[in-house]
Design a protein around this motif. Structure first.
Motif, PDB file in Angstrom:
ATOM      1  N   ARG A 123     142.018  55.695 100.710  1.00 16.70           N
ATOM      2  CA  ARG A 123     141.009  54.634 100.784  1.00 16.70           C
ATOM      3  C   ARG A 123     140.501  54.437  99.366  1.00 16.70           C
ATOM      4  NH1 ARG A 123     138.326  54.023 106.263  1.00 16.70           N
ATOM      5  NH2 ARG A 123     136.710  52.953 105.095  1.00 16.70           N
ATOM      6  N   GLU A 124     140.739  53.273  98.830  1.00 21.29           N
ATOM      7  CA  GLU A 124     140.357  52.998  97.443  1.00 21.29           C
ATOM      8  C   GLU A 124     138.866  53.264  97.209  1.00 21.29           C
ATOM      9  OE1 GLU A 124     140.974  49.621  94.014  1.00 21.29           O
ATOM     10  OE2 GLU A 124     141.378  49.096  96.096  1.00 21.29           O
ATOM     11  N   ASP A 125     138.052  53.009  98.213  1.00 17.68           N
ATOM     12  CA  ASP A 125     136.607  53.226  98.134  1.00 17.68           C
ATOM     13  C   ASP A 125     136.266  54.666  97.720  1.00 17.68           C
ATOM     14  OD1 ASP A 125     133.715  52.556  98.944  1.00 17.68           O
ATOM     15  OD2 ASP A 125     134.191  54.245 100.248  1.00 17.68           O
ATOM     16  N   ASP A 126     137.033  55.640  98.218  1.00 14.16           N
ATOM     17  CA  ASP A 126     136.768  57.037  97.847  1.00 14.16           C
ATOM     18  C   ASP A 126     136.844  57.227  96.336  1.00 14.16           C
ATOM     19  OD1 ASP A 126     136.472  57.855 100.502  1.00 14.16           O
ATOM     20  OD2 ASP A 126     138.609  58.325 100.702  1.00 14.16           O
ATOM     21  N   TYR A 127     137.835  56.629  95.722  1.00 21.11           N
ATOM     22  CA  TYR A 127     138.064  56.812  94.291  1.00 21.11           C
ATOM     23  C   TYR A 127     137.139  55.934  93.448  1.00 21.11           C
ATOM     24  CZ  TYR A 127     141.928  59.365  96.149  1.00 21.11           C
ATOM     25  OH  TYR A 127     142.666  60.288  96.849  1.00 21.11           O
ATOM     26  N   THR A 128     136.902  54.715  93.897  1.00 15.87           N
ATOM     27  CA  THR A 128     135.995  53.826  93.174  1.00 15.87           C
ATOM     28  C   THR A 128     134.589  54.412  93.147  1.00 15.87           C
ATOM     29  OG1 THR A 128     137.310  51.920  93.851  1.00 15.87           O
ATOM     30  CG2 THR A 128     135.069  51.482  93.082  1.00 15.87           C
ATOM     31  N   ASP A 129     134.109  54.870  94.305  1.00 13.45           N
ATOM     32  CA  ASP A 129     132.775  55.467  94.365  1.00 13.45           C
ATOM     33  C   ASP A 129     132.696  56.755  93.558  1.00 13.45           C
ATOM     34  OD1 ASP A 129     131.927  53.401  95.954  1.00 13.45           O
ATOM     35  OD2 ASP A 129     131.821  54.584  97.797  1.00 13.45           O
ATOM     36  N   GLN A 130     133.754  57.557  93.595  1.00 13.74           N
ATOM     37  CA  GLN A 130     133.768  58.809  92.819  1.00 13.74           C
ATOM     38  C   GLN A 130     133.586  58.504  91.329  1.00 13.74           C
ATOM     39  OE1 GLN A 130     137.293  61.178  93.310  1.00 13.74           O
ATOM     40  NE2 GLN A 130     136.785  62.479  91.590  1.00 13.74           N
ATOM     41  N   VAL A 131     134.290  57.501  90.838  1.00 16.57           N
ATOM     42  CA  VAL A 131     134.162  57.113  89.428  1.00 16.57           C
ATOM     43  C   VAL A 131     132.733  56.642  89.139  1.00 16.57           C
ATOM     44  CG1 VAL A 131     134.919  55.428  87.696  1.00 16.57           C
ATOM     45  CG2 VAL A 131     136.609  56.584  89.136  1.00 16.57           C
ATOM     46  N   ALA A 132     132.187  55.828  90.041  1.00 14.68           N
ATOM     47  CA  ALA A 132     130.821  55.316  89.842  1.00 14.68           C
ATOM     48  C   ALA A 132     129.814  56.461  89.834  1.00 14.68           C
ATOM     49  CB  ALA A 132     130.474  54.313  90.937  1.00 14.68           C
ATOM     50  N   TYR A 133     129.927  57.395  90.775  1.00 11.90           N
ATOM     51  CA  TYR A 133     128.991  58.522  90.828  1.00 11.90           C
ATOM     52  C   TYR A 133     129.122  59.405  89.587  1.00 11.90           C
ATOM     53  CZ  TYR A 133     128.282  57.279  95.750  1.00 11.90           C
ATOM     54  OH  TYR A 133     127.988  56.625  96.913  1.00 11.90           O
ATOM     55  N   SER A 134     130.326  59.578  89.102  1.00  8.50           N
ATOM     56  CA  SER A 134     130.510  60.364  87.883  1.00  8.50           C
ATOM     57  C   SER A 134     129.874  59.680  86.681  1.00  8.50           C
ATOM     58  CB  SER A 134     132.005  60.611  87.630  1.00  8.50           C
ATOM     59  OG  SER A 134     132.533  61.447  88.643  1.00  8.50           O
ATOM     60  N   ALA A 135     129.992  58.365  86.608  1.00  4.73           N
ATOM     61  CA  ALA A 135     129.358  57.623  85.509  1.00  4.73           C
ATOM     62  C   ALA A 135     127.838  57.728  85.594  1.00  4.73           C
ATOM     63  CB  ALA A 135     129.797  56.159  85.538  1.00  4.73           C
ATOM     64  N   LEU A 136     127.300  57.642  86.797  1.00  2.00           N
ATOM     65  CA  LEU A 136     125.850  57.781  86.970  1.00  2.00           C
ATOM     66  C   LEU A 136     125.396  59.204  86.630  1.00  2.00           C
ATOM     67  CD1 LEU A 136     125.569  55.652  90.193  1.00  2.00           C
ATOM     68  CD2 LEU A 136     124.464  55.127  88.006  1.00  2.00           C
ATOM     69  N   ALA A 137     126.205  60.193  86.969  1.00  4.45           N
ATOM     70  CA  ALA A 137     125.880  61.580  86.609  1.00  4.45           C
ATOM     71  C   ALA A 137     125.865  61.744  85.093  1.00  4.45           C
ATOM     72  CB  ALA A 137     126.888  62.543  87.239  1.00  4.45           C
ATOM     73  N   ALA A 138     126.837  61.157  84.417  1.00  3.55           N
ATOM     74  CA  ALA A 138     126.888  61.248  82.954  1.00  3.55           C
ATOM     75  C   ALA A 138     125.669  60.589  82.326  1.00  3.55           C
ATOM     76  CB  ALA A 138     128.172  60.594  82.432  1.00  3.55           C
ATOM     77  N   GLU A 139     125.279  59.439  82.845  1.00  2.83           N
ATOM     78  CA  GLU A 139     124.096  58.748  82.337  1.00  2.83           C
ATOM     79  C   GLU A 139     122.848  59.620  82.512  1.00  2.83           C
ATOM     80  OE1 GLU A 139     123.193  54.321  83.055  1.00  2.83           O
ATOM     81  OE2 GLU A 139     121.989  55.392  84.569  1.00  2.83           O
ATOM     82  N   CYS A 140     122.691  60.220  83.674  1.00  2.00           N
ATOM     83  CA  CYS A 140     121.531  61.092  83.925  1.00  2.00           C
ATOM     84  C   CYS A 140     121.576  62.337  83.045  1.00  2.00           C
ATOM     85  CB  CYS A 140     121.483  61.505  85.393  1.00  2.00           C
ATOM     86  SG  CYS A 140     120.901  60.209  86.471  1.00  2.00           S
ATOM     87  N   ALA A 141     122.745  62.945  82.931  1.00  2.00           N
ATOM     88  CA  ALA A 141     122.874  64.167  82.133  1.00  2.00           C
ATOM     89  C   ALA A 141     122.482  63.918  80.687  1.00  2.00           C
ATOM     90  CB  ALA A 141     124.303  64.706  82.225  1.00  2.00           C
ATOM     91  N   ALA A 142     122.822  62.740  80.184  1.00  2.00           N
ATOM     92  CA  ALA A 142     122.477  62.418  78.796  1.00  2.00           C
ATOM     93  C   ALA A 142     120.973  62.295  78.600  1.00  2.00           C
ATOM     94  CB  ALA A 142     123.167  61.113  78.388  1.00  2.00           C
TER      95      ALA A 142
END
Length: 149
Positions: A123-142
């Motif tokens: 399901r493409e949604d699994d991978y698209t959301d995973q990328v989005a959540y990782s980007a949001l995590a990186a933004e918060c971590a910074a």
């Protein structure tokens, strides 16, 4: 396998004859349609329509996920997250910090998407959301003060 679906005059009754609070009578579905084909108008924000949409999504997931009951990825997600962050969470608690940071919340979401992807059809949604959540995590971590281990 679950119990066979009750139909007829005893549908909706538990074994003692009391109404099952989780049963939705056929007449409650528009046009006596089966729940799998009931669609509510997009602008209908009623509780019954939210329930119908959720039930339809769960049936869809059951068809594409790893168990006959549908998606059951949360156990894998929690186990994986605890394996990765368990020690850090314990240290944060010992230091009087909130157990989970905002960054870790986004990482939990990414872990859930990985767990879902591992348990069924693509399901493409699994991978698209995973990328989005990782980007949001990186933004918060910074923005968060780094946690020294």
């Amino acid at each position: 396998m679950g119990a066979p679906e009750k139909i007829g005059p005893t549908a909706g009754l538990d074994t003692a004859g009391a109404m099952d609070p989780n049963h939705i009578q056929d007449e409650d579905w528009p046009g006596h349609m089966s729940p799998s084909v009931v669609e509510c108008p997009a602008d209908d924000k009623s509780a019954p329509c939210y329930l119908r949409r959720a039930a339809a999504e769960m049936r869809d997931r059951a068809a594409s996920r790893d168990t006959p009951e549908g998606e059951r990825s949360m156990g894998r997600c929690v186990a994986g997250f605890n394996a990765i962050y368990g020690d850090m969470i314990r240290r944060r608690i010992a230091e009087g910090l909130d157990p989970i940071s905002e960054t870790m919340g986004w990482q939990f979401q990414a872990t859930l998407k990985m767990s879902r992807a591992a348990g069924g059809a693509y399901r493409e949604d699994d991978y698209t959301d995973q990328v989005a959540y990782s980007a949001l995590a990186a933004e918060c971590a910074a923005k968060e003060e780094p946690y020294e281990s």
